[in-house]
Design an enzyme around this catalytic site. Sequence first.
Site, PDB file in Angstrom:
ATOM      1  N   PRO A 142     -66.863   6.203  10.021  1.00 31.44           N
ATOM      2  CA  PRO A 142     -68.156   5.838   9.439  1.00 31.44           C
ATOM      3  C   PRO A 142     -68.092   4.518   8.670  1.00 31.44           C
ATOM      4  O   PRO A 142     -67.062   3.837   8.656  1.00 31.44           O
ATOM      5  CB  PRO A 142     -68.415   6.996   8.473  1.00 31.44           C
ATOM      6  CG  PRO A 142     -67.052   7.316   7.944  1.00 31.44           C
ATOM      7  CD  PRO A 142     -66.070   7.015   9.061  1.00 31.44           C
ATOM      8  N   ASN A 144     -68.551   3.988   5.305  1.00 28.71           N
ATOM      9  CA  ASN A 144     -68.336   3.922   3.848  1.00 28.71           C
ATOM     10  C   ASN A 144     -66.907   3.576   3.441  1.00 28.71           C
ATOM     11  O   ASN A 144     -66.697   2.832   2.492  1.00 28.71           O
ATOM     12  CB  ASN A 144     -68.815   5.201   3.161  1.00 28.71           C
ATOM     13  CG  ASN A 144     -68.186   6.455   3.707  1.00 28.71           C
ATOM     14  OD1 ASN A 144     -67.609   6.447   4.792  1.00 28.71           O
ATOM     15  ND2 ASN A 144     -68.288   7.540   2.964  1.00 28.71           N
ATOM     16  N   PRO A 168     -64.829   1.996  15.202  1.00 30.88           N
ATOM     17  CA  PRO A 168     -65.403   1.878  13.853  1.00 30.88           C
ATOM     18  C   PRO A 168     -66.927   1.875  13.895  1.00 30.88           C
ATOM     19  O   PRO A 168     -67.534   1.781  14.964  1.00 30.88           O
ATOM     20  CB  PRO A 168     -64.874   0.522  13.376  1.00 30.88           C
ATOM     21  CG  PRO A 168     -64.655  -0.276  14.618  1.00 30.88           C
ATOM     22  CD  PRO A 168     -64.314   0.712  15.714  1.00 30.88           C
ATOM     23  N   SER A 169     -67.522   1.936  12.717  1.00 30.55           N
ATOM     24  CA  SER A 169     -68.982   1.861  12.609  1.00 30.55           C
ATOM     25  C   SER A 169     -69.465   0.475  13.050  1.00 30.55           C
ATOM     26  O   SER A 169     -68.852  -0.535  12.693  1.00 30.55           O
ATOM     27  CB  SER A 169     -69.382   2.103  11.155  1.00 30.55           C
ATOM     28  OG  SER A 169     -70.691   1.635  10.938  1.00 30.55           O
ATOM     29  N   GLU A 240     -65.896  15.804  10.158  1.00 31.84           N
ATOM     30  CA  GLU A 240     -65.989  15.628   8.702  1.00 31.84           C
ATOM     31  C   GLU A 240     -67.351  14.998   8.437  1.00 31.84           C
ATOM     32  O   GLU A 240     -67.549  13.810   8.667  1.00 31.84           O
ATOM     33  CB  GLU A 240     -64.859  14.724   8.187  1.00 31.84           C
ATOM     34  CG  GLU A 240     -63.463  15.259   8.477  1.00 31.84           C
ATOM     35  CD  GLU A 240     -63.133  16.521   7.678  1.00 31.84           C
ATOM     36  OE1 GLU A 240     -63.873  16.840   6.727  1.00 31.84           O
ATOM     37  OE2 GLU A 240     -62.152  17.192   8.020  1.00 31.84           O
ATOM     38  N   CYS A 274     -68.679  10.665   0.707  1.00 36.48           N
ATOM     39  CA  CYS A 274     -69.106  12.001   1.130  1.00 36.48           C
ATOM     40  C   CYS A 274     -68.982  13.007  -0.003  1.00 36.48           C
ATOM     41  O   CYS A 274     -69.846  13.858  -0.185  1.00 36.48           O
ATOM     42  CB  CYS A 274     -68.290  12.456   2.340  1.00 36.48           C
ATOM     43  SG  CYS A 274     -66.511  12.405   2.069  1.00 36.48           S
ATOM     44  N   GLU A 447     -58.863  17.631   7.519  1.00 39.26           N
ATOM     45  CA  GLU A 447     -57.988  16.469   7.643  1.00 39.26           C
ATOM     46  C   GLU A 447     -57.020  16.475   6.471  1.00 39.26           C
ATOM     47  O   GLU A 447     -57.213  17.198   5.494  1.00 39.26           O
ATOM     48  CB  GLU A 447     -58.818  15.173   7.615  1.00 39.26           C
ATOM     49  CG  GLU A 447     -59.626  14.970   8.871  1.00 39.26           C
ATOM     50  CD  GLU A 447     -60.090  13.524   9.040  1.00 39.26           C
ATOM     51  OE1 GLU A 447     -60.964  13.100   8.283  1.00 39.26           O
ATOM     52  OE2 GLU A 447     -59.538  12.829   9.921  1.00 39.26           O
TER      53      GLU A 447
END
Length: 472
Positions: A142, A144, A168-169, A240, A274, A447
Amino acid sequence: MTAKMTAAGRRIAGSGRIPVENPALGEVFAEAPAATPDELGAVVEAAAAAWPGWRACAEEERRRRLLDCGAALGAHVAEIAELLTREQGKPLHEATAEVRLACDWFRHTAALTLRPERPVDDAGAEVVVERVPHGVVAAIAPSNFPIILSVAKIAPALLAGNAVVLKPSPVCPLSTLRMGEVIGPRLPDGVLHVVSGGADVGAALTGHPDVRMISFTGSVDSGRRIAHSAAADFKHVVLELGGNDACILLPDADIAAVAKRLVGRSLVNAGQFCAAIKRVYVSRRQRDELAEALAAAAGALTVGDGLAPGTDLGPVVSRDQRDRVSALVTQARQAGGRVVTGGAPLDRPGYFYAPTVLTDLPAGTRLEADEQFGPVIPVFAYADVSEAVARANATPFGLGGSVWGDEATACEVAARLDCGTTWINTHGELRHDVPFGGRRSSGLGVEYGHWGLLEYTRPRVRHVARRHGGGR
Ligand code: NAD
């Protein structure tokens, strides 16, 4: 600048293009490649071809390669951190800490081991349970924490003997693409590929029949689409997903002692974490005192370009994200919420949103029910702790939660929270040696550490009969 993908041991430009913005300026400053379906197919085939050689390597050799990757990344911390700040917005000191943590993660992962187990060893049989790799792993990250969340996937996947295709994002792909260029040469050709592109490239990757496991971190909606696609041929998935972590202050909390820490655990990375505190529950009697203390601590933060010295809080990662945060706060205000500080985008270029504290929110506003992913702290008053627990559990999320106050009482209350991790007198502390994962809409599987490593393997049983005829 134009970044390159790392595919089959080569740097390739790719045929498509994605513009990459600096969220502190709201301007495009670079382009990244977007893989076409043909390019992606060739990458997955190359990974599938490289996998048997990699899995046949001794674990010691794979471990040595991970240490090499960590050392190679360590030589490029400043360069990759700066790129990360430019494309993602976080303050440079946080970007630097993220890249350093990723170097450490390679070392921590290299210290893990996959020992076979022998549950039966008697006169009748010897049964050995080995942990074997899945094959090609699609790792999807993601926006972040692009670097550390990518490394937290590729390091255990590689140690376990899988080949990896990392995506990757599209919002901030440059630092990860550069990391691929730096660590790719430390691995045999074809074992690690880094390809960029949007959700379509992600969907083509996760849908590819040669991919046998998907390790995904991102939003609930994307996770749901991936789970559907994985069901078609029963790929192993670790998801996740989003969180909406509640923090419960027990009655008579020491507000002055905790307010600054709550702000730190809530607004880190402009709230785009998150497991950030996304909702605070406090007794009715202490609500206003807490809201004022949080507002004072949030208001003291220096908001600005992550590259400027002294910045505590950067912009959110994109225009869409800023507009989403803005819409949630506006809706909460219209429902009767009172803004104690902030409450609007900053009047400057880029995607800045003022650090915000709100209270007096009626139960059930979207800000309570949904993940906001921005620098906003909603403070909810409860009549008793049971009400706080019920409201904390009343969303589809189940990532983390925390209880603050007397340790014994806090542990009892925390045991009633329905989430993957509960913290007592802290929040959001993730460690390389502790499993992390969500319940319900927050995900599937874990994870990190030994438990995370096992996800990148499946058990394979060898049963050797010791009596003639193999038993009955
Ligand atoms: P996102 O879901 O928009 O994108 C994440 C990645 O998924 C990107 O690489 C994207 O291109 C890809 N993608 C999107 N649709 C896809 C599809 N159908 N198939 C395959 N790939 C697809 O998420 P984001 O905005 O980048 O990240 C923020 C979200 O991630 C938040 O919800 C946050 O809580 C969550 N997150 C969770 C954890 C955790 O450990 N639980 C950690 C970090 C972030």
